[in-house]
Design a protein around this motif. Sequence first.
Motif, PDB file in Angstrom:
ATOM      1  N   ASN A 159     -69.521 -26.925  45.033  1.00 25.64           N
ATOM      2  CA  ASN A 159     -71.168 -27.502  45.321  1.00 25.64           C
ATOM      3  C   ASN A 159     -72.237 -27.373  46.363  1.00 25.64           C
ATOM      4  OD1 ASN A 159     -70.711 -29.200  42.992  1.00 25.64           O
ATOM      5  ND2 ASN A 159     -70.556 -30.840  43.532  1.00 25.64           N
ATOM      6  N   ASN A 160     -72.122 -26.748  47.540  1.00 22.91           N
ATOM      7  CA  ASN A 160     -72.250 -26.006  48.631  1.00 22.91           C
ATOM      8  C   ASN A 160     -73.437 -25.034  47.979  1.00 22.91           C
ATOM      9  OD1 ASN A 160     -73.025 -29.185  50.006  1.00 22.91           O
ATOM     10  ND2 ASN A 160     -70.959 -28.177  51.259  1.00 22.91           N
ATOM     11  N   ARG A 163     -75.976 -24.800  45.815  1.00 23.42           N
ATOM     12  CA  ARG A 163     -77.010 -24.697  45.997  1.00 23.42           C
ATOM     13  C   ARG A 163     -77.504 -24.009  46.807  1.00 23.42           C
ATOM     14  NH1 ARG A 163     -75.540 -29.436  49.757  1.00 23.42           N
ATOM     15  NH2 ARG A 163     -76.077 -28.129  50.653  1.00 23.42           N
TER      16      ARG A 163
END
Lengths: 181, 167
Positions: A159-160, A163
């Motif tokens: 997820n990071n 992003r």
Amino acid sequence: MKPHDITADWHICFQELAPKLLLYGRQWATNSADAEDIVQMAFVRWWQRNPGGDREHVPLLYATVRTIALDVRRSDERRLRRETNSEIALPSEEAPHFDPPVEDRENALMLERAMRDLSPEQREVVTLRIWAGLTFAEIAATTGETTNTVASRYRYALNNLHRVLEPLREDLGAAPAPALA
Amino acid sequence: MNDTELENLLRSMTPVAPSPELAGRVQHDLGLVQSFREATPEAALVKKKPAQWLANIVWAGLGAAAAVVVMGAVQSQGRTNSGLVSVASISPAATAVPAAAVMPVSSTREWVEVEDMGISFATPGSPSRQMKVISVERHQWIDPRDGAEYTVEVPKQESLALPVKYQ
């Protein structure tokens, strides 16, 4: 009975594993020379116990790298504290972790930066999953965590990375995201 | 970009290869281990290993013995030598542990902390700077038969008296 010759047949296994081990070792080492020392110690120790380079025992090799690296780091931290006090501390090295073709250099730098922004625990899981090719169960055994913890760290890490890398999608040459209905 | 694309993107990045010297160093280490194995009598190689609990007790005993020897030596040194304490002294721990099939790997001494205790004028005409040195002696042995590595860490605290000269 003659002891098994441990000096035979290690080259192929080493060639295949060394870059991945080095990448993993650099999670803790302050420079690539220290990381190479760690890989050297770990591989020699592992090969003595697994002279055939059995794939089944590769997770143990990563665990050995981890143990040695943590020992080295503990010692380094003591040394660094001493050197900082005496004002002769040397800056840590920022050598590249990946060796991409020329046209992918910028992408590699972006990915490297994105990886560096992850927490150490997330970075470790991603390294073991993506480059070492270990399963979550093997990563859990290597790091001493539960499989659930490892899987969740991996999910957070992806997820990071999403992003950070999403704005760079075009630069990275990824396919555009499907339009929402 | 979905997860699979991201994973593929990451996988497409090849980690940097180690320096060519690393393979040579591994070769050298494995050669050393192999030559030691070949030089070790066959009986020692095929000898049945003692039970793990027994080995643990033996090593714990050796470690405790080494610690007692070192503490005794430090105390007796402290009683008899109030001045300069030699930093290069050989620790008794270094000679206490080696067994027949165990190969010494390294013996290092790391200074953890050095504290300046100031200048002492205890002896008229020859002032000295008192330093407190806290160090850790680390001795490593390896058993090439199974790759087992043994490490003994001995913390030490010593006082140094460095002569001071004034111009």
